[in-house]
Design an enzyme around this catalytic site. Structure first.
Site, PDB file in Angstrom:
ATOM      1  N   ASP A   9       0.763  -1.428   0.028  1.00 43.40           N
ATOM      2  CA  ASP A   9       0.002  -0.075   0.221  1.00 43.40           C
ATOM      3  C   ASP A   9       0.926   1.230   0.019  1.00 43.40           C
ATOM      4  O   ASP A   9       1.583   1.435   1.042  1.00 43.40           O
ATOM      5  CB  ASP A   9      -0.808  -0.088   1.180  1.00 43.40           C
ATOM      6  CG  ASP A   9      -1.470   0.955   1.513  1.00 43.40           C
ATOM      7  OD1 ASP A   9      -1.542   2.025   0.679  1.00 43.40           O
ATOM      8  OD2 ASP A   9      -2.879   1.212   2.260  1.00 43.40           O
ATOM      9  N   ILE A  10       1.010   2.039  -1.061  1.00 38.97           N
ATOM     10  CA  ILE A  10       1.701   3.115  -1.177  1.00 38.97           C
ATOM     11  C   ILE A  10       1.338   4.179  -0.128  1.00 38.97           C
ATOM     12  O   ILE A  10       2.255   4.895   0.496  1.00 38.97           O
ATOM     13  CB  ILE A  10       1.559   3.916  -2.714  1.00 38.97           C
ATOM     14  CG1 ILE A  10       2.603   4.714  -2.927  1.00 38.97           C
ATOM     15  CG2 ILE A  10       0.108   4.531  -2.754  1.00 38.97           C
ATOM     16  CD1 ILE A  10       2.742   4.940  -4.436  1.00 38.97           C
ATOM     17  N   ASN A  23      -6.177  11.988 -11.670  1.00 35.73           N
ATOM     18  CA  ASN A  23      -6.891  12.517 -12.924  1.00 35.73           C
ATOM     19  C   ASN A  23      -6.591  13.838 -13.008  1.00 35.73           C
ATOM     20  O   ASN A  23      -6.300  14.567 -12.360  1.00 35.73           O
ATOM     21  CB  ASN A  23      -8.370  12.043 -12.847  1.00 35.73           C
ATOM     22  CG  ASN A  23      -9.130  12.599 -11.743  1.00 35.73           C
ATOM     23  OD1 ASN A  23      -9.125  13.829 -11.590  1.00 35.73           O
ATOM     24  ND2 ASN A  23      -9.743  11.767 -10.994  1.00 35.73           N
ATOM     25  N   GLY A  31      -8.998   4.047  -7.416  1.00 33.57           N
ATOM     26  CA  GLY A  31      -7.712   3.564  -7.493  1.00 33.57           C
ATOM     27  C   GLY A  31      -6.806   4.196  -6.468  1.00 33.57           C
ATOM     28  O   GLY A  31      -6.978   4.564  -5.429  1.00 33.57           O
ATOM     29  N   ASP A  33      -5.339   6.953  -6.655  1.00 34.41           N
ATOM     30  CA  ASP A  33      -5.833   8.401  -6.455  1.00 34.41           C
ATOM     31  C   ASP A  33      -6.830   8.610  -5.192  1.00 34.41           C
ATOM     32  O   ASP A  33      -6.593   9.181  -4.114  1.00 34.41           O
ATOM     33  CB  ASP A  33      -6.645   9.098  -7.468  1.00 34.41           C
ATOM     34  CG  ASP A  33      -6.786  10.400  -7.660  1.00 34.41           C
ATOM     35  OD1 ASP A  33      -6.242  11.091  -6.907  1.00 34.41           O
ATOM     36  OD2 ASP A  33      -7.535  10.769  -8.574  1.00 34.41           O
ATOM     37  N   VAL A 124      -6.784   1.683 -13.996  1.00 31.24           N
ATOM     38  CA  VAL A 124      -7.997   1.907 -14.712  1.00 31.24           C
ATOM     39  C   VAL A 124      -7.885   2.656 -16.068  1.00 31.24           C
ATOM     40  O   VAL A 124      -8.715   2.453 -16.935  1.00 31.24           O
ATOM     41  CB  VAL A 124      -9.162   2.879 -13.702  1.00 31.24           C
ATOM     42  CG1 VAL A 124      -9.582   1.985 -12.513  1.00 31.24           C
ATOM     43  CG2 VAL A 124      -8.434   4.236 -13.597  1.00 31.24           C
TER      44      VAL A 124
END
Length: 168
Positions: A9-10, A23, A31, A33, A124
């Site tokens: 997990d970032i 985006n 996701g 973001d 995505v």
């Protein structure tokens, strides 16, 4: 420069800067973001809204990067970059590589020593994992940067394996 491939997990990384596969609206999404906005809290969204009002009225262009606070994340900054949507009929690889180069340039301007990248566009936006990994690793290796600790933090097995192979 050290490059490391991690699965996980970032939002849990302890680094100076976490890169967000944003985006163009900069206002959160799904996701990576969405996870970064949720974990970092409202301070990130507030700065993104300020950026939209001041510099990016039409949104952040694909391939560019901009930094905000990291809010509650264990980092100083979030560097938002907008990856291209994959198109089998059009080569958008240079735009994807630009995401990594521009993120590192922003990190350098901030004085960051460590950075964590997701696999930009490999979710995505439909970029095939092997191609996304090859472009990302090549762009980072070729970048002139002062960032010493570079991590690719990947969420699923397919993407992790693709980055391991690309780093080779």
């Amino acid at each position: 420069m050290g490059i490391e491939i991690l699965k996980g997990d970032i939002t849990k990384q302890h680094v100076d800067a976490i890169v967000n596969a944003a985006n163009s609206s900069l206002l959160g999404g799904g996701g990576v973001d969405g996870a970064i906005h949720r974990a970092g809290g409202p301070a990130i969204l507030a700065e993104c809204q300020d950026l939209r009002r001041s510099h990016y009225g039409k949104g952040l262009p694909t391939g560019q990067a901009v930094a905000t606070t990291a809010g509650r994340l264990d980092a100083h900054w979030v560097i938002h970059t907008v990856g291209p949507v994959y198109s089998p009929g059009e080569d958008r690889g240079e735009l994807l590589a630009s995401c990594y180069r521009e993120s590192l340039a922003v990190a350098d301007s901030l004085g960051a020593d460590s950075i964590a990248f997701p696999a930009v566009s490999a979710g995505v936006y439909g970029w095939p994992a092997a191609s996304a990994a090859a472009i990302a690793v090549a762009a980072v290796r070729a970048a002139e940067t002062n960032v010493a600790d570079i991590r690719f933090v990947l969420f699923n097995d397919e993407v992790y394996t693709a980055f391991e192979r690309a780093l080779g």
